[in-house]
Design an enzyme around this catalytic site. Sequence first.
Site, PDB file in Angstrom:
ATOM      1  N   ARG A  65       0.824  -1.210   0.000  1.00 40.29           N
ATOM      2  CA  ARG A  65       0.000   0.000   0.000  1.00 40.29           C
ATOM      3  C   ARG A  65       0.863   1.267   0.000  1.00 40.29           C
ATOM      4  NH1 ARG A  65      -2.388  -3.567  -1.519  1.00 40.29           N
ATOM      5  NH2 ARG A  65      -4.319  -4.479  -0.707  1.00 40.29           N
ATOM      6  N   SER A  68     -11.612  -0.964   2.385  1.00 40.59           N
ATOM      7  CA  SER A  68     -10.850  -1.534   3.493  1.00 40.59           C
ATOM      8  C   SER A  68     -10.177  -0.410   4.281  1.00 40.59           C
ATOM      9  CB  SER A  68      -9.797  -2.507   2.949  1.00 40.59           C
ATOM     10  OG  SER A  68      -9.070  -3.099   3.998  1.00 40.59           O
ATOM     11  N   GLU A 122      -5.319   2.181   6.263  1.00 35.64           N
ATOM     12  CA  GLU A 122      -5.054   2.139   4.825  1.00 35.64           C
ATOM     13  C   GLU A 122      -5.750   3.309   4.153  1.00 35.64           C
ATOM     14  OE1 GLU A 122      -6.774  -0.696   1.323  1.00 35.64           O
ATOM     15  OE2 GLU A 122      -5.527  -1.689   2.826  1.00 35.64           O
TER      16      GLU A 122
END
Length: 299
Positions: free
Chosen positions: A171, A221, A291
């Site tokens: 990420r 998410s 995230e």
Amino acid sequence: MVEDLTNKFKEIEILKDEPLFNYSWTKTGGKADFLAFPSSFKETEELLNYANEIKMPITVLGNASNLIVRDGGIRGLTIILTKMNAIRTEDHRVIAEAGAAYIDATKAAQKAGLTGLEFAAGIPGSVGGGVFMNAGAYGGETQYVLESATVLTPQGEIIVLDNDQLDFGYRHSSIQDYGDVVLEATFKLEPGNKPEIQSEMDHLNYLRRSKQPLEWPSCGSVFKRPKGYFAGKLIHDAGLQGYRSGGAEVSKKHAGFIINVGGATATDYLNVIKHVQETVYHDNQVHLETEVRIIGEPK
């Protein structure tokens, strides 16, 4: 400042004091002082250079999917790139502008008989956002298929960065570190069988629909996967599914999602995130890192 901005860029749609809940996937967020929708590299470059010249803060968004904008909104100039959405195929490559939906890039690949992008068939973000955060799903990641990205640097220069210059990680990409703006991405893929590619895309989308609360507004998410753990399982085991602050709730369908069940504010989202982090740390001594990108000013 309003007059300067709108007069200088009459060909670009620019809105003043625009509520960002109209654009964010959580249906939350305060106002942007100025919200611009450029439709080309040139328009984006001109906007950023002018904002730098007058020392106006700049925020660039893709399609605001994996994002929380605080209730105080965003000062200065906010740019949304969704009008820059052209996609083309050349040889074994899919070339997509930053504002194109990642899902549309996967459809273009399938239509051209190119395999490798199937993992992104249900990722709701933009291509630029996918490069920015090295988006991935079901074992695939952007870094595995990205050949290069065309970016606009903070100094106003348009350059092409190869995959190995983007410092991809989980990420993460160097775009986050240096403040570049992704304008276009080139994916290098392999020849494949169109029906088989479509079948894999359909399968992954079925898995996504069956496991994720897609029927509710959310930012996708919320937390990164901690080393050695799964965020969703930690949240589930902590008994947090259904926990709510205002209109923001930890999904009962997938513990890694926080959904807007009605009237949620960004502050509600942040309160839920904080409570989840504190509870999981208390139970497991594991810190859940977000995230989702959190930006803007508190109210």
